[in-house]
Design a protein around this motif. Structure first.
Motif, PDB file in Angstrom:
ATOM      1  N   ARG A 208       0.842  -1.192   0.000  1.00  0.00           N
ATOM      2  CA  ARG A 208       0.000   0.000   0.000  1.00  0.00           C
ATOM      3  C   ARG A 208       0.885   1.254   0.000  1.00  0.00           C
ATOM      4  NH1 ARG A 208      -1.527  -2.954   4.105  1.00  0.00           N
ATOM      5  NH2 ARG A 208      -0.845  -1.348   5.608  1.00  0.00           N
ATOM      6  N   HIS A 209       0.329   2.318  -0.519  1.00  0.00           N
ATOM      7  CA  HIS A 209       1.066   3.588  -0.571  1.00  0.00           C
ATOM      8  C   HIS A 209       0.974   4.274   0.793  1.00  0.00           C
ATOM      9  CE1 HIS A 209       3.087   6.817  -2.714  1.00  0.00           C
ATOM     10  NE2 HIS A 209       2.196   7.696  -2.260  1.00  0.00           N
ATOM     11  N   GLU A 210       1.625   3.649   1.766  1.00  0.00           N
ATOM     12  CA  GLU A 210       1.617   4.154   3.133  1.00  0.00           C
ATOM     13  C   GLU A 210       3.020   4.009   3.712  1.00  0.00           C
ATOM     14  OE1 GLU A 210      -1.217   1.796   5.191  1.00  0.00           O
ATOM     15  OE2 GLU A 210      -2.952   2.547   4.040  1.00  0.00           O
ATOM     16  N   ALA A 211       3.411   4.936   4.570  1.00  0.00           N
ATOM     17  CA  ALA A 211       4.769   4.933   5.112  1.00  0.00           C
ATOM     18  C   ALA A 211       5.094   3.645   5.852  1.00  0.00           C
ATOM     19  CB  ALA A 211       4.958   6.147   6.022  1.00  0.00           C
ATOM     20  N   GLY A 212       4.155   3.158   6.649  1.00  0.00           N
ATOM     21  CA  GLY A 212       4.414   1.951   7.414  1.00  0.00           C
ATOM     22  C   GLY A 212       4.661   0.748   6.522  1.00  0.00           C
ATOM     23  N   ALA A 213       3.893   0.641   5.455  1.00  0.00           N
ATOM     24  CA  ALA A 213       4.063  -0.477   4.530  1.00  0.00           C
ATOM     25  C   ALA A 213       5.401  -0.384   3.808  1.00  0.00           C
ATOM     26  CB  ALA A 213       2.918  -0.498   3.526  1.00  0.00           C
ATOM     27  N   PHE A 232       9.566   2.418  -6.086  1.00  0.00           N
ATOM     28  CA  PHE A 232       8.738   3.099  -7.085  1.00  0.00           C
ATOM     29  C   PHE A 232       7.418   3.475  -6.424  1.00  0.00           C
ATOM     30  CE2 PHE A 232      11.529   0.515  -9.752  1.00  0.00           C
ATOM     31  CZ  PHE A 232      11.883   1.408 -10.750  1.00  0.00           C
ATOM     32  N   GLY A 233       7.156   4.763  -6.337  1.00  0.00           N
ATOM     33  CA  GLY A 233       5.913   5.199  -5.725  1.00  0.00           C
ATOM     34  C   GLY A 233       4.773   5.245  -6.722  1.00  0.00           C
ATOM     35  N   ALA A 234       3.573   4.871  -6.245  1.00  0.00           N
ATOM     36  CA  ALA A 234       2.390   4.983  -7.099  1.00  0.00           C
ATOM     37  C   ALA A 234       2.125   6.440  -7.429  1.00  0.00           C
ATOM     38  CB  ALA A 234       1.183   4.372  -6.389  1.00  0.00           C
ATOM     39  N   SER A 235       2.589   7.321  -6.556  1.00  0.00           N
ATOM     40  CA  SER A 235       2.505   8.766  -6.769  1.00  0.00           C
ATOM     41  C   SER A 235       3.897   9.327  -6.583  1.00  0.00           C
ATOM     42  CB  SER A 235       1.544   9.401  -5.761  1.00  0.00           C
ATOM     43  OG  SER A 235       1.473  10.796  -5.938  1.00  0.00           O
ATOM     44  N   ALA A 236       4.278  10.295  -7.413  1.00  0.00           N
ATOM     45  CA  ALA A 236       5.630  10.848  -7.353  1.00  0.00           C
ATOM     46  C   ALA A 236       5.896  11.492  -5.995  1.00  0.00           C
ATOM     47  CB  ALA A 236       5.820  11.886  -8.454  1.00  0.00           C
ATOM     48  N   ILE A 244       7.312   7.726   0.671  1.00  0.00           N
ATOM     49  CA  ILE A 244       8.534   6.924   0.554  1.00  0.00           C
ATOM     50  C   ILE A 244       9.637   7.418   1.484  1.00  0.00           C
ATOM     51  CG2 ILE A 244      10.418   6.311  -1.028  1.00  0.00           C
ATOM     52  CD1 ILE A 244       8.280   5.799  -3.146  1.00  0.00           C
ATOM     53  N   PRO A 245       9.959   8.712   1.528  1.00  0.00           N
ATOM     54  CA  PRO A 245      10.980   9.132   2.504  1.00  0.00           C
ATOM     55  C   PRO A 245      10.556   8.880   3.951  1.00  0.00           C
ATOM     56  CG  PRO A 245      10.000  11.029   1.399  1.00  0.00           C
ATOM     57  CD  PRO A 245       9.567   9.828   0.651  1.00  0.00           C
ATOM     58  N   LEU A 273      19.555   2.633   4.110  1.00  0.00           N
ATOM     59  CA  LEU A 273      19.177   1.898   5.316  1.00  0.00           C
ATOM     60  C   LEU A 273      20.435   1.156   5.753  1.00  0.00           C
ATOM     61  CD1 LEU A 273      17.167   0.970   7.427  1.00  0.00           C
ATOM     62  CD2 LEU A 273      16.437  -0.839   5.869  1.00  0.00           C
ATOM     63  N   GLY A 274      21.082   1.644   6.797  1.00  0.00           N
ATOM     64  CA  GLY A 274      22.391   1.134   7.155  1.00  0.00           C
ATOM     65  C   GLY A 274      23.370   1.490   6.065  1.00  0.00           C
ATOM     66  N   THR A 275      24.032   0.484   5.524  1.00  0.00           N
ATOM     67  CA  THR A 275      24.987   0.729   4.439  1.00  0.00           C
ATOM     68  C   THR A 275      24.386   0.472   3.059  1.00  0.00           C
ATOM     69  OG1 THR A 275      25.797  -1.553   4.585  1.00  0.00           O
ATOM     70  CG2 THR A 275      26.929   0.108   5.925  1.00  0.00           C
ATOM     71  N   VAL A 276      23.111   0.122   3.019  1.00  0.00           N
ATOM     72  CA  VAL A 276      22.462  -0.210   1.742  1.00  0.00           C
ATOM     73  C   VAL A 276      21.822   1.039   1.143  1.00  0.00           C
ATOM     74  CG1 VAL A 276      20.664  -1.587   0.624  1.00  0.00           C
ATOM     75  CG2 VAL A 276      22.043  -2.577   2.468  1.00  0.00           C
ATOM     76  N   PRO A 277      22.243   1.449  -0.062  1.00  0.00           N
ATOM     77  CA  PRO A 277      21.631   2.615  -0.698  1.00  0.00           C
ATOM     78  C   PRO A 277      20.167   2.344  -1.048  1.00  0.00           C
ATOM     79  CG  PRO A 277      23.687   1.992  -1.781  1.00  0.00           C
ATOM     80  CD  PRO A 277      23.309   0.864  -0.884  1.00  0.00           C
ATOM     81  N   VAL A 278      19.343   3.388  -0.914  1.00  0.00           N
ATOM     82  CA  VAL A 278      17.935   3.308  -1.280  1.00  0.00           C
ATOM     83  C   VAL A 278      17.624   4.471  -2.212  1.00  0.00           C
ATOM     84  CG1 VAL A 278      15.548   3.349  -0.467  1.00  0.00           C
ATOM     85  CG2 VAL A 278      17.329   2.222   0.912  1.00  0.00           C
ATOM     86  N   ILE A 279      17.048   4.161  -3.366  1.00  0.00           N
ATOM     87  CA  ILE A 279      16.644   5.191  -4.321  1.00  0.00           C
ATOM     88  C   ILE A 279      15.131   5.256  -4.360  1.00  0.00           C
ATOM     89  CG2 ILE A 279      16.725   6.007  -6.703  1.00  0.00           C
ATOM     90  CD1 ILE A 279      19.210   4.319  -7.134  1.00  0.00           C
ATOM     91  N   GLY A 280      14.589   6.437  -4.099  1.00  0.00           N
ATOM     92  CA  GLY A 280      13.182   6.685  -4.376  1.00  0.00           C
ATOM     93  C   GLY A 280      13.103   7.142  -5.820  1.00  0.00           C
TER      94      GLY A 280
END
Length: 336
Positions: A208-213, A232-236, A244-245, A273-280
């Motif tokens: 779901r497009h929710e922060a917790g999910a 990949f967000g359902a909405s930018a 997402i952030p 997240l830790g040492t793992v890069p995350v791209i929104g």
């Protein structure tokens, strides 16, 4: 080096400045002139030719090009045998080409006889792809400027950063109206982007497009061994406090940069997240056309750090080809 006309009969041992052909005789540009060819050309009615005479201490074009290329080539690059004053450098593996423009500029500023041309910095390259060429313009260069060119950089100013990350996790958020086919296409496009790098998608979640999910999905992807996570967000993403952030931070991660001076690609988010890069990912990342997402993705896959300062420098050259089918074109109507 002396360049000019000489009597053909006296040209033996000099270097032919141009290709010359006559009945029964010929000279090839850049090659030493054999005595017998000089006599044949003179006998055929060619009294004078353009030739080059090297001065003491001059370094021949091939030797000079090879020496400079070897000095400039860093890890992961190989120089091929020089020819006609040119020595080409090639990538030994797939990766990202790293070059320091200021150092290349310094070499090129030494003397007009010495030139170095390279691909743009951080260009993704395939194994065997040419990344740079060293060209000595005349047939030789004096030793002094060659030494200055070598001294202009005390370490190789170019190298290859081979792709090193192989495991990519993907999180897709869902909203009513987002078609399953769109998500499937997005994954297919990403997989195609990854293929030349040797990386693959090892974890894929739709939530779901929710922060917790998002928080749970990102954490799970990392726990499954993903070395890089793409969301990949359902909405930018519209703000640092968007879904997402917020989800990344809720998972214990951090947002390092939101927004970039590349269009398409403005709405990219970079974090970890830790040492793992995350791209929104920005919306344009769903398209196979080059966009700002590619600029960041390839660097990270090659193990290169991407900081705010790196993103800021992307502005010059960051205006990419217009995508006609974008929902919000750059001009016309109500688009921005």
């Amino acid at each position: 080096m002396q360049f000019g006309p000489v009597a053909t009969r006296d040209s033996a041992g000099l270097i032919a400045a141009h290709t010359v052909r006559a009945e029964g005789a010929s000279l090839k540009k850049g090659r030493p002139i054999p005595a017998e060819e000089a006599q044949r050309l003179a006998a055929s009615g060619i009294p004078e030719i353009l030739a080059v005479r090297l001065d003491p201490g001059d370094v021949g074009e091939d030797a000079a090009a090879a020496r400079l290329a070897g000095h400039l080539a860093g890890e992961g690059l190989r120089a091929e045998a020089p020819f006609t004053g040119r020595c080409n450098l090639f990538a030994e593996a797939a990766g990202v080409f790293v070059v320091e423009p200021a150092r290349i500029d310094a070499v090129n500023a030494v003397d007009e006889a010495i030139t170095v041309a390279t691909l743009p910095a951080f260009r993704p390259v395939a194994a065997g792809e040419m990344v740079a060429t060293v060209k000595i313009i005349p047939y030789a260069v004096a030793a002094a400027p060659l030494e200055r060119a070598l001294a202009a950089t005390d370490a190789p100013p170019m190298r290859l950063a081979p792709y090193s990350l192989e495991r990519v996790g993907v999180v897709s958020t869902l909203l009513p109206g987002l078609k399953a086919a769109t998500v499937a296409k997005t994954l297919r496009v990403l997989a195609e982007r990854l293929t030349p790098t040797g990386a693959r998608i090892v974890a894929e979640t739709r939530v779901r497009h929710e922060a917790g999910a998002v928080a749970g999905a990102v954490a799970a992807a990392v726990a499954e061994g993903a070395e890089l996570v793409v969301a990949f967000g359902a909405s930018a993403i519209a703000d640092r406090r968007d879904v997402i952030p917020a989800g990344l931070e809720a998972a214990g991660g951090r947002v390092e940069q939101f927004g970039m001076p590349v269009d398409p690609g403005n709405l990219l988010l970079l974090g970890a997240l830790g040492t793992v890069p995350v791209i929104g990912a920005p919306g344009c990342a769903r398209s196979p056309k080059e966009n700002g997402f590619d600029f960041v993705l390839h660097r990270l896959l090659a193990g290169l750090a991407v900081r705010r300062a790196d993103i800021v420098r992307l502005g010059v050259g960051g205006l990419l080809t217009e995508i006609p089918l974008r929902g919000q074109p750059r001009s016309g109507g109500d688009g921005v």
